[in-house]
Design a protein around this motif. Sequence first.
Motif, PDB file in Angstrom:
ATOM      1  N   GLY A  68       0.831  -1.202   0.000  1.00 42.89           N
ATOM      2  CA  GLY A  68       0.000   0.000   0.000  1.00 42.89           C
ATOM      3  C   GLY A  68       0.861   1.245   0.000  1.00 42.89           C
ATOM      4  O   GLY A  68       0.615   2.207  -0.737  1.00 42.89           O
ATOM      5  N   GLY A  72       1.397   4.479  -2.648  1.00 47.21           N
ATOM      6  CA  GLY A  72       1.423   5.900  -2.315  1.00 47.21           C
ATOM      7  C   GLY A  72       2.528   6.608  -3.078  1.00 47.21           C
ATOM      8  O   GLY A  72       2.326   7.688  -3.645  1.00 47.21           O
ATOM      9  N   SER A 164      -4.012   6.780  -4.453  1.00 48.83           N
ATOM     10  CA  SER A 164      -3.160   5.645  -4.121  1.00 48.83           C
ATOM     11  C   SER A 164      -3.832   4.722  -3.115  1.00 48.83           C
ATOM     12  O   SER A 164      -3.458   3.564  -2.997  1.00 48.83           O
ATOM     13  CB  SER A 164      -1.832   6.131  -3.570  1.00 48.83           C
ATOM     14  N   TRP A 165      -4.801   5.221  -2.373  1.00 46.95           N
ATOM     15  CA  TRP A 165      -5.462   4.356  -1.399  1.00 46.95           C
ATOM     16  C   TRP A 165      -6.121   3.197  -2.124  1.00 46.95           C
ATOM     17  O   TRP A 165      -6.079   2.057  -1.690  1.00 46.95           O
ATOM     18  CB  TRP A 165      -6.485   5.136  -0.570  1.00 46.95           C
ATOM     19  N   GLY A 168      -3.298   1.054  -3.725  1.00 51.91           N
ATOM     20  CA  GLY A 168      -2.665   0.233  -2.689  1.00 51.91           C
ATOM     21  C   GLY A 168      -3.487  -1.012  -2.408  1.00 51.91           C
ATOM     22  O   GLY A 168      -2.951  -2.121  -2.276  1.00 51.91           O
ATOM     23  N   ALA A 325      -1.433   2.414   2.391  1.00 52.50           N
ATOM     24  CA  ALA A 325      -1.310   3.622   1.580  1.00 52.50           C
ATOM     25  C   ALA A 325      -1.664   4.850   2.407  1.00 52.50           C
ATOM     26  O   ALA A 325      -1.035   5.909   2.299  1.00 52.50           O
ATOM     27  CB  ALA A 325      -2.217   3.524   0.369  1.00 52.50           C
TER      28      ALA A 325
END
Lengths: 435, 336
Positions: A68, A72, A164-165, A168, A325
């Motif tokens: 994760g 990010g 990115s969450w 991830g 993330a």
Amino acid sequence: MSHTLRKILMFGLVAIGFIAVGQLQSWPLSLTILNLCLISAIMSLGVNIQWGYAGLLNVGVMGFAALGGLAGVLVSTQPVPAAWAAGGSGLGLAFLVALVTIGAICWCYFKLGPVVRTLPIIIIGLVGFFAYRYFFDPAVSAIEAVDPATSGNLGGLGMPIILSWLVGGLFAAAAAWAVGKVSLGLRSDYLAIATLGISEIIIAMLKNEDWLTRGVKNMSGLPRPVPYEVDIQKSEYFIKLAEDWGVSIIDLSSILVKLAYAGLFAAVLLILLWLCERALKSPWGRMMRAIRDNETAAEAMGKNVTGRHLQVFILGSAVIGIAGAMLTTLDGQFTPASYQPLRFTFLIWVMVIVGGSGNNWGAILGGFVIWFFWVEAEPVGLWLMDVITSGMADTSPLREHLLKSAAHMRPITMGVVLLLVLRFTPRGLLPETKR
Amino acid sequence: MNFLNAITLIGNYLFIPGLTYGCQLALGALGVTLIYAILRYSNFAHGETMAFGTMVTIFATWGLQKLGVSLGPLPTALIAMPVGILMTVVLCLVSDRVVYRYHRKQRSDPVIFLIASIGVMFLYNGLIRFVIGPDDQIFTDGERFIITAREFKTLTGLKEGLAFKTTQGITIVVTAVIVAALFWFLNKTRTGKSMRAYSDNEDLALLSGINPDRVVMVAWILTAALATIAGTLYGLDKSFKPFTYLQILLPIFAAAIVGGIGSPVGAIAGGFVIAFSEVAVTFAYRKFVSYLAPESWQPDGLLQLLSTDYKFAVSFSILVIVLLVRPTGIFRGRSI
């Protein structure tokens, strides 16, 4: 005591804890702890999906969280065009070779007979490996030679870090699929050891593949989804607000930033919690419980146990990846060396067991309580050691050693808490509700 | 001549380190496998047990060194080891009495035991760091080498040296003795036979009047002794750092599973399989090839399959292959 009352009481106690830290120590500290509590709660929710719903033992939480974190970096940082020009094509070719090799091996494995396939698989594997290295090695040294002091990697996509969450979660899900395919369906300990292995490999990769995330040189200064303290401190509106409330602008700005993070994290946590509760109440949740409680009976009823296990393992890992993330987002940096199994794998396990496995609220409560204790164990341990050794002379080497070692009270406390809960309330603080 | 040089090179950098590391892994895996055979769970606290035993041995070594006791060319740790074993046995028996016995009486699921062992691991981990700290400790003394690279070169006239460290020699000898004693115990003595019977079929063993508490106690004593010896040998050979003992857990588990978990012979075989493949895959073959290949074929790369940072990947890959091809392990341990 009814479950709802117990829930309210427990979370009330947690709230009192935060207020106490805010009043006794400082409010920014209290909010810092809260933010990490929220992230821990999401991680423990992920482990709870695997362990609580399905009884799967994932000892590789660290690896999925780190994936994760990798997302990010890859999503948010600016691309480095020079590095792409230097080694992008070589790297692409290398991955193409890897993909073809894996495809060919899979084809041999599934299409050829059990004895015939061995030799071709070994040959394809070896040839593929050397071909991969032939393209990979020069490309990597070319990339890492580009401006090694500041970048030396390919960079990312330069997109908002919030994205990115999601990424991830996808990264972690992909890794979980691979691990699950191999080790699910075997005995439960094997999954534990396989996940332990994959997490160590992921960390080793993140530490050494400089072209990806600069390895142990770390990535810092990742973009933020919330405003910077400095900008708040310059804003007329907030300067006036701080004057009106009688707090310093520095404190106010730091509190505001942390509150913004807390809001974002809480939103994610609530969405995930809502989804998890819905899932548990649905026929799917009922089936998962049936499989967990009696695999043989569930299989006899025509449920695909291994398939469901794989599904729930991927889902849980994805949630852990999201949390990973979020952690990188909060830190604003990615430091592969900071991923320690004790902190990122086993601590999350303590959270789930203490909170109450099988109960989403319990997992979240565990995340809050255990992280709170983990952070506060050090000042409390230090204070305790100070009191115990207060009779000794200041220069006594024993006193010095005890004070210096107070930080190691943390794992001891966690071990004791876990063992006590396992023995006396094995169902946790908020037990699973009978449906 | 070149051929001999190449062989020496392999012996120096691949065979001797692999053999030593294999011995250490085999001893560790034997402990894991014994607990698995008798108590039927994977003991995650085993790495920390090794670290604890080593820590006590280190303190005993320091004490002996202060008293001026030494073994001459051999490391003092060898005579300090019984103290470490004794303390580790006490620690293991206390943990069993306080933690595991309750779950045994409850007939808990193996997974619950595993989670309990994670709790124990936390506890040991904190305890070790609390007492000795997280830093490196070097406690090797005595003669460093049985034969140094230079001595070997002058002795044989070869270009390549073969260094054989005292710690490596001790590791190999001690392991051979311990393994022989263990197998004698398991196969020849009454207690050992009752342990094997208990591991094979618990109910039948109970019916024949075997005392389960005694079997479990002996299993813990053996495990504690094996863990201390393995940990001390590893610490002597490399250096003692608490964190590495957490990391070595993965190769140890891989060794136990590859050999067939629950099978002592398998644990030893697995230890050597893992160790040799780790060393062989991370070895740079450039010099080796340069001795054997003609001038014009000189390689320009290091000819290293994987960098040493990825040694975990090797044990993991072997583990995966074994799980896919033969889930019961090489020696058909306890199946799924």
